[in-house]
Motif scaffolding. Sequence first.
Motif, PDB file in Angstrom:
ATOM      1  N   LYS A  20       0.805  -1.221   0.000  1.00 43.44           N
ATOM      2  CA  LYS A  20       0.000   0.000   0.000  1.00 43.44           C
ATOM      3  C   LYS A  20       0.837   1.269   0.000  1.00 43.44           C
ATOM      4  N   SER A  21       2.127   1.136   0.222  1.00 41.63           N
ATOM      5  CA  SER A  21       2.981   2.316   0.280  1.00 41.63           C
ATOM      6  C   SER A  21       3.024   3.007  -1.073  1.00 41.63           C
ATOM      7  N   ARG A  22       2.992   4.347  -1.045  1.00 47.07           N
ATOM      8  CA  ARG A  22       2.977   5.106  -2.299  1.00 47.07           C
ATOM      9  C   ARG A  22       4.200   5.998  -2.436  1.00 47.07           C
ATOM     10  N   VAL A  23       5.254   5.691  -1.717  1.00 46.28           N
ATOM     11  CA  VAL A  23       6.458   6.507  -1.817  1.00 46.28           C
ATOM     12  C   VAL A  23       7.258   6.087  -3.042  1.00 46.28           C
ATOM     13  N   GLY A  24       8.143   6.960  -3.496  1.00 48.55           N
ATOM     14  CA  GLY A  24       8.979   6.652  -4.645  1.00 48.55           C
ATOM     15  C   GLY A  24      10.252   5.943  -4.233  1.00 48.55           C
ATOM     16  N   ALA A  25      11.157   5.850  -5.161  1.00 45.20           N
ATOM     17  CA  ALA A  25      12.436   5.193  -4.895  1.00 45.20           C
ATOM     18  C   ALA A  25      13.265   6.039  -3.936  1.00 45.20           C
ATOM     19  N   PRO A  26      14.140   5.426  -3.128  1.00 44.00           N
ATOM     20  CA  PRO A  26      14.970   6.206  -2.202  1.00 44.00           C
ATOM     21  C   PRO A  26      15.994   7.040  -2.955  1.00 44.00           C
ATOM     22  N   THR A  27      16.390   8.146  -2.340  1.00 44.23           N
ATOM     23  CA  THR A  27      17.407   8.992  -2.957  1.00 44.23           C
ATOM     24  C   THR A  27      18.743   8.262  -2.954  1.00 44.23           C
ATOM     25  N   THR A  28      19.542   8.539  -3.948  1.00 43.47           N
ATOM     26  CA  THR A  28      20.843   7.889  -4.082  1.00 43.47           C
ATOM     27  C   THR A  28      21.837   8.876  -4.665  1.00 43.47           C
ATOM     28  N   ASN A  29      23.082   8.764  -4.213  1.00 39.49           N
ATOM     29  CA  ASN A  29      24.150   9.610  -4.741  1.00 39.49           C
ATOM     30  C   ASN A  29      24.689   9.095  -6.069  1.00 39.49           C
ATOM     31  N   MET A  30      24.210   7.943  -6.513  1.00 42.10           N
ATOM     32  CA  MET A  30      24.703   7.385  -7.766  1.00 42.10           C
ATOM     33  C   MET A  30      24.047   8.023  -8.988  1.00 42.10           C
ATOM     34  N   MET A  31      23.091   8.916  -8.791  1.00 41.42           N
ATOM     35  CA  MET A  31      22.477   9.668  -9.875  1.00 41.42           C
ATOM     36  C   MET A  31      22.748  11.146  -9.663  1.00 41.42           C
ATOM     37  N   HIS A  32      22.944  11.878 -10.750  1.00 40.24           N
ATOM     38  CA  HIS A  32      23.366  13.266 -10.608  1.00 40.24           C
ATOM     39  C   HIS A  32      22.312  14.124  -9.917  1.00 40.24           C
ATOM     40  N   ASP A  33      21.028  13.767 -10.060  1.00 39.32           N
ATOM     41  CA  ASP A  33      19.955  14.509  -9.385  1.00 39.32           C
ATOM     42  C   ASP A  33      19.451  13.771  -8.159  1.00 39.32           C
ATOM     43  N   LYS A  34      20.201  12.744  -7.702  1.00 45.10           N
ATOM     44  CA  LYS A  34      19.863  11.924  -6.543  1.00 45.10           C
ATOM     45  C   LYS A  34      18.538  11.188  -6.713  1.00 45.10           C
ATOM     46  N   GLY A  35      18.089  11.041  -7.955  1.00 50.11           N
ATOM     47  CA  GLY A  35      16.872  10.289  -8.228  1.00 50.11           C
ATOM     48  C   GLY A  35      15.591  11.036  -7.924  1.00 50.11           C
ATOM     49  N   ARG A  61      17.266  17.499 -21.262  1.00 48.65           N
ATOM     50  CA  ARG A  61      17.983  18.778 -21.253  1.00 48.65           C
ATOM     51  C   ARG A  61      17.722  19.555 -19.969  1.00 48.65           C
ATOM     52  N   PHE A  62      16.495  19.512 -19.475  1.00 45.97           N
ATOM     53  CA  PHE A  62      16.183  20.231 -18.249  1.00 45.97           C
ATOM     54  C   PHE A  62      16.829  19.582 -17.033  1.00 45.97           C
ATOM     55  N   ARG A  63      17.048  18.270 -17.080  1.00 42.00           N
ATOM     56  CA  ARG A  63      17.669  17.591 -15.951  1.00 42.00           C
ATOM     57  C   ARG A  63      19.137  17.973 -15.801  1.00 42.00           C
ATOM     58  N   THR A  64      19.800  18.309 -16.874  1.00 39.11           N
ATOM     59  CA  THR A  64      21.211  18.708 -16.834  1.00 39.11           C
ATOM     60  C   THR A  64      21.331  20.101 -17.443  1.00 39.11           C
ATOM     61  N   ARG A  65      20.956  21.093 -16.636  1.00 35.75           N
ATOM     62  CA  ARG A  65      20.887  22.446 -17.171  1.00 35.75           C
ATOM     63  C   ARG A  65      22.223  23.169 -17.154  1.00 35.75           C
ATOM     64  N   ASP A  66      23.125  22.853 -16.224  1.00 35.40           N
ATOM     65  CA  ASP A  66      24.405  23.553 -16.187  1.00 35.40           C
ATOM     66  C   ASP A  66      25.549  22.552 -16.382  1.00 35.40           C
ATOM     67  N   SER A  67      26.753  23.092 -16.462  1.00 33.63           N
ATOM     68  CA  SER A  67      27.915  22.260 -16.782  1.00 33.63           C
ATOM     69  C   SER A  67      28.243  21.284 -15.663  1.00 33.63           C
ATOM     70  N   LYS A  68      28.044  21.679 -14.407  1.00 32.49           N
ATOM     71  CA  LYS A  68      28.361  20.792 -13.288  1.00 32.49           C
ATOM     72  C   LYS A  68      27.460  19.561 -13.286  1.00 32.49           C
ATOM     73  N   GLU A  69      26.191  19.755 -13.601  1.00 30.40           N
ATOM     74  CA  GLU A  69      25.282  18.616 -13.639  1.00 30.40           C
ATOM     75  C   GLU A  69      25.636  17.680 -14.794  1.00 30.40           C
ATOM     76  N   ARG A  70      26.015  18.235 -15.936  1.00 30.23           N
ATOM     77  CA  ARG A  70      26.432  17.382 -17.057  1.00 30.23           C
ATOM     78  C   ARG A  70      27.716  16.639 -16.717  1.00 30.23           C
ATOM     79  N   ASN A  71      28.638  17.331 -16.053  1.00 28.34           N
ATOM     80  CA  ASN A  71      29.875  16.692 -15.609  1.00 28.34           C
ATOM     81  C   ASN A  71      29.565  15.538 -14.662  1.00 28.34           C
ATOM     82  N   LEU A  72      28.693  15.797 -13.694  1.00 26.58           N
ATOM     83  CA  LEU A  72      28.353  14.783 -12.709  1.00 26.58           C
ATOM     84  C   LEU A  72      27.645  13.592 -13.340  1.00 26.58           C
ATOM     85  N   LYS A  73      26.777  13.865 -14.282  1.00 26.58           N
ATOM     86  CA  LYS A  73      26.063  12.776 -14.945  1.00 26.58           C
ATOM     87  C   LYS A  73      27.028  11.868 -15.705  1.00 26.58           C
ATOM     88  N   GLN A  74      27.968  12.447 -16.413  1.00 28.11           N
ATOM     89  CA  GLN A  74      28.939  11.649 -17.165  1.00 28.11           C
ATOM     90  C   GLN A  74      29.829  10.841 -16.225  1.00 28.11           C
TER      91      GLN A  74
END
Length: 327
Positions: free
Chosen positions: A79-94, A128-141
């Motif tokens: 019955k739980s309706r929460v999403g996936a837990p946050t993680t540092n393995m994704m650039h936006d923490k999921g 494109r909106f998920r990686t709007r600046d250079s740091k986020e693109r760097n982190l994603k790669q």
Amino acid sequence: MSDTTLRTFSNERETPPETSTADEEHERATVRVCPECEGTLRTDDGETVCSECGLVVEDTNIDHGPEWRAFDASEKDRKSRVGAPTTNMMHDKGLSTNIGWQNKDAYGNSLSSRQREQMQRLRTWNERFRTRDSKERNLKQALGEIDRMASALGLPETVRETASVIYRRALQDDLLPGRSIEGVATSALYAAARQAGTPRSLDEIAAVSRVDKMELTRTYRYIVRELKLEIQPADPEQYVPRFASDLNLSDESERRARQLLRSAKETGIHSGKSPVGLAAAAVYAAALLTNEKVTQSEVSEVANISEVTIRNRYKELLDAEDTGLTA
């Protein structure tokens, strides 16, 4: 103006209306005793009531729990309706939204060609909106590189999480200028594996990385020094379980290899030697001592070191054990 009016006016000025500051309100909110009799407070059905005098302190409490009931753990999870837990393995923490790649609607029906084109455009703009600046693109790669290398090396998820945190710290402290993203990501993964007690050799890391061994070692030393990471020297015993498992050796051989390495530590011959070479030689020697058929070439292929190193360390380990027995 009459005297009565003047007295009334002066009394109104002398007794200003009661005001409560924000600090007093915060103090009252944090106090968990009755403001009248200092008794203990009890919360029941959304009301906070004093158990001593019956004073209702709060009557509009918000229930942050779910509106449904569950009678066992499986029903609660279902019955739980929460999403996936946050993680540092994704650039936006999921925390961002992903648009699925399946071209189907909520009912499982396939989309038309026009709808598929529209969904593809939405996916492009969402990315494109998920990686709007250079740091986020760097982190994603970089995080993608860490995940790829960890999968190739068979490292657990905890090591990937630690490597992601190390890379985030390096990016935050501006340690990347003048260094490649792949080099810093590989160094972070190598450091995380050693911190977690599941080390991989430099040759193994370099084999799955996009940088050479020299750049890896140079970047690794720089990252460890600047971030002040506390990493202990690699213990040869940490390599034994993996080598023994890859060679299909018994538990007896693994225990015998650990004994050989402990004898080497007691005599001090391990100082200045490669921990990978010592572990490989200990596994080879233990297999021979327990009458298991293993060749030097097989151990060399698993440990990724030369047969000459195995032979040299093999003799030193046996001499060290003989010295320990005669002492």
